[in-house]
Scaffold this motif. Structure first.
Motif, PDB file in Angstrom:
ATOM      1  N   ALA A  17       0.813  -1.218   0.000  1.00  0.00           N
ATOM      2  CA  ALA A  17       0.000   0.000   0.000  1.00  0.00           C
ATOM      3  C   ALA A  17       0.845   1.266   0.000  1.00  0.00           C
ATOM      4  CB  ALA A  17      -0.916  -0.004   1.218  1.00  0.00           C
ATOM      5  N   GLU A  18       2.020   1.191  -0.601  1.00  0.00           N
ATOM      6  CA  GLU A  18       2.863   2.382  -0.675  1.00  0.00           C
ATOM      7  C   GLU A  18       2.186   3.453  -1.533  1.00  0.00           C
ATOM      8  OE1 GLU A  18       5.767   2.962   0.834  1.00  0.00           O
ATOM      9  OE2 GLU A  18       5.660   1.026   1.857  1.00  0.00           O
ATOM     10  N   PRO A  19       2.308   4.710  -1.157  1.00  0.00           N
ATOM     11  CA  PRO A  19       1.706   5.781  -1.979  1.00  0.00           C
ATOM     12  C   PRO A  19       2.393   5.892  -3.331  1.00  0.00           C
ATOM     13  CG  PRO A  19       3.110   6.702  -0.260  1.00  0.00           C
ATOM     14  CD  PRO A  19       2.990   5.240   0.031  1.00  0.00           C
ATOM     15  N   GLY A  20       1.605   6.299  -4.319  1.00  0.00           N
ATOM     16  CA  GLY A  20       2.169   6.564  -5.639  1.00  0.00           C
ATOM     17  C   GLY A  20       2.357   5.363  -6.524  1.00  0.00           C
ATOM     18  N   ILE A  21       1.714   4.228  -6.189  1.00  0.00           N
ATOM     19  CA  ILE A  21       1.850   3.057  -7.052  1.00  0.00           C
ATOM     20  C   ILE A  21       0.534   2.692  -7.726  1.00  0.00           C
ATOM     21  CG2 ILE A  21       3.757   2.094  -5.707  1.00  0.00           C
ATOM     22  CD1 ILE A  21       1.742   0.053  -4.553  1.00  0.00           C
ATOM     23  N   TYR A  22      -0.569   3.256  -7.269  1.00  0.00           N
ATOM     24  CA  TYR A  22      -1.885   2.883  -7.794  1.00  0.00           C
ATOM     25  C   TYR A  22      -2.661   4.151  -8.144  1.00  0.00           C
ATOM     26  CZ  TYR A  22      -5.669  -0.511  -8.417  1.00  0.00           C
ATOM     27  OH  TYR A  22      -6.620  -1.332  -8.955  1.00  0.00           O
ATOM     28  N   GLY A  23      -3.415   4.085  -9.225  1.00  0.00           N
ATOM     29  CA  GLY A  23      -4.225   5.230  -9.633  1.00  0.00           C
ATOM     30  C   GLY A  23      -3.478   6.244 -10.472  1.00  0.00           C
ATOM     31  N   GLU A  77      10.879   3.146 -10.232  1.00  0.00           N
ATOM     32  CA  GLU A  77      10.824   2.636  -8.851  1.00  0.00           C
ATOM     33  C   GLU A  77       9.391   2.379  -8.409  1.00  0.00           C
ATOM     34  OE1 GLU A  77      14.473   4.613  -9.770  1.00  0.00           O
ATOM     35  OE2 GLU A  77      12.411   5.409  -9.791  1.00  0.00           O
ATOM     36  N   ARG A  78       8.475   3.292  -8.745  1.00  0.00           N
ATOM     37  CA  ARG A  78       7.072   3.127  -8.348  1.00  0.00           C
ATOM     38  C   ARG A  78       6.408   1.988  -9.122  1.00  0.00           C
ATOM     39  NH1 ARG A  78       6.077   4.714  -3.554  1.00  0.00           N
ATOM     40  NH2 ARG A  78       8.194   3.965  -3.516  1.00  0.00           N
ATOM     41  N   PHE A  79       6.844   1.768 -10.359  1.00  0.00           N
ATOM     42  CA  PHE A  79       6.275   0.676 -11.148  1.00  0.00           C
ATOM     43  C   PHE A  79       6.749  -0.680 -10.628  1.00  0.00           C
ATOM     44  CE2 PHE A  79       6.604  -2.428 -14.612  1.00  0.00           C
ATOM     45  CZ  PHE A  79       5.279  -2.495 -15.023  1.00  0.00           C
ATOM     46  N   THR A  80       8.034  -0.792 -10.347  1.00  0.00           N
ATOM     47  CA  THR A  80       8.585  -2.095  -9.972  1.00  0.00           C
ATOM     48  C   THR A  80       8.369  -2.448  -8.506  1.00  0.00           C
ATOM     49  OG1 THR A  80      10.755  -1.091  -9.558  1.00  0.00           O
ATOM     50  CG2 THR A  80      10.356  -2.008 -11.755  1.00  0.00           C
ATOM     51  N   LEU A  81       8.085  -1.464  -7.653  1.00  0.00           N
ATOM     52  CA  LEU A  81       7.943  -1.748  -6.226  1.00  0.00           C
ATOM     53  C   LEU A  81       6.906  -2.831  -5.939  1.00  0.00           C
ATOM     54  CD1 LEU A  81       7.962   0.774  -3.302  1.00  0.00           C
ATOM     55  CD2 LEU A  81       6.272  -1.044  -3.376  1.00  0.00           C
ATOM     56  N   PRO A  82       5.664  -2.708  -6.418  1.00  0.00           N
ATOM     57  CA  PRO A  82       4.687  -3.766  -6.123  1.00  0.00           C
ATOM     58  C   PRO A  82       5.038  -5.090  -6.785  1.00  0.00           C
ATOM     59  CG  PRO A  82       3.766  -2.200  -7.675  1.00  0.00           C
ATOM     60  CD  PRO A  82       5.051  -1.609  -7.178  1.00  0.00           C
TER      61      PRO A  82
END
Length: 264
Positions: free
Chosen positions: A93-99, A108-113
Motif C-alpha cells: 500500500a505504498e503511496p504513488g503506485i496505484y491510480g 521505482e514506483r512501477f517495480t515496487l509492487p
C-alpha cells in the motif's frame, strides 16, 4: 467443520482480508497462526478468534524476510506437527503506485509492487511447500484482484504483480500436484469494506464532486449481480478452497468478480 484439525498460516493476518480469512478458518476448526508486521493488529484479530473459542497464535513476521519466514514455519511445525494451509494476504500500500497512469510512473514506483508481491509470495509459498512435501499434503492459497486479468487503467505494476502471482500459483500446482499439494488463487472484485477501496472511493469522490456512496453505486451497476463482494464472501470461498471438499481443484483461480469477468 470444513477445516477441523488443520493448521493454517496466514500472512498479512492483521489486514481486512487476512483477518476475515483467519476468523473464517478458525470458525471451521482450523488452528490459525497469524503473522504480520504490526503486533497490535494481529492481537486484535487473535482476541476475536479466541473469544469465540478458536485456536490462535500470533507472530510478528515480515513476509519479505526470508529468514523470519523460515524460522516461523519451523516453529509452526514444531508446535502443531505440520502446515496444512498457507495463505498470503499481504497488501502493498505504498503511496504513488496505484491510480497513476503508467506513462507518469517512475521505474521505482512501477517495480515496487512487482518486486514486493512476487518476492513475498515466492518466499511464503516456498516455505510452506517445503514442509508440506514431507507430509505429501497441503493447500497453498494466493489472492489477487481484477487487474490481474481485466484491462484496468491506473493499475500500474500492481496488475503485473497480480498476474505474476496467478502464474506462480499455476506453476506450483503443476510441480506440487504429484506430491499431494494443491495451489489455488482467489481473484476478487473491489471489496468496499477494505481500507484501500474506501480510500479509492473517497479520492474519486473528491475529484468528481460526487459522494463515495455514488461512486460505489456506479461500480455496483457494472456488475451482473449488481453488488460487489464482501469480506465474508471472500473468506467463505477461501475456506472452501482450502478444505478437502475442493480436493479436485488446483491450478485454478476462483472468480469473485460478481460476473464482471466471464470465464472462458
Amino acid at each position: 467443520m470444513l477445516l477441523e484439525k488443520k493448521n493454517a498460516i496466514i500472512y498479512g493476518a492483521g489486514g481486512a482480508v487476512g483477518g476475515a480469512i483467519a476468523r473464517a478458518f478458525a470458525r471451521e476448526g482450523a488452528r490459525v497462526f497469524l503473522t504480520g508486521r504490526t503486533r497490535a493488529s494481529l492481537d486484535a484479530v487473535a482476541e476475536e478468534i479466541a473469544a469465540e473459542g478458536g485456536e490462535v497464535e500470533t507472530a510478528q513476521v515480515d513476509a519479505l524476510d526470508e529468514q523470519a519466514i523460515e524460522t516461523h514455519a519451523d516453529a509452526v511445525v514444531r508446535a502443531a506437527g505440520g502446515i496444512d494451509i498457507s495463505v498470503n494476504a499481504i497488501r502493498v500500500a505504498e503511496p504513488g503506485i496505484y491510480g497513476i497512469p503508467v506513462v507518469e510512473l517512475s521505474p521505482e514506483r512501477f517495480t515496487l509492487p512487482v518486486t514486493a508481491y512476487l518476492s513475498s509470495h515466492f518466499l511464503t509459498t516456498r516455505a510452506a511447500a517445503r514442509r508440506m512435501i514431507e507430509t505429501r499434503s497441503g493447500v497453498i492459497v494466493t489472492i489477487t484482484g481484477m487487474p490481474a486479468r481485466a484491462a484496468t487503467p491506473g493499475a500500474g505494476g500492481v496488475a503485473v504483480a497480480w498476474a505474476g502471482i496467478e502464474a506462480l500459483t499455476r506453476g506450483l500446482a503443476a510441480e506440487l500436484g504429484p506430491l499431494g499439494i494443491r495451489a489455488v488463487c482467489l481473484r476478487s472484485n473491489s471489496i468496499p469494506e477494505t481500507t484501500v477501496i474506501r480510500e479509492g472511493y473517497n479520492a474519486r469522490a473528491r475529484a468528481t464532486g460526487q459522494t463515495p456512496e455514488q461512486i460505489q453505486a456506479v461500480a455496483e451497476a457494472t456488475v451482473p449481480l449488481k453488488r460487489l463482494p464482501t469480506l465474508a464472501d471472500l473468506a467463505n470461498v477461501a475456506t472452501f478452497m482450502a478444505s478437502d471438499q475442493a480436493r479436485a481443484m488446483t491450478a485454478t483461480v476462483a472468480n469473485l468478480s460478481g460476473g464482471l469477468l466471464a470465464d472462458s
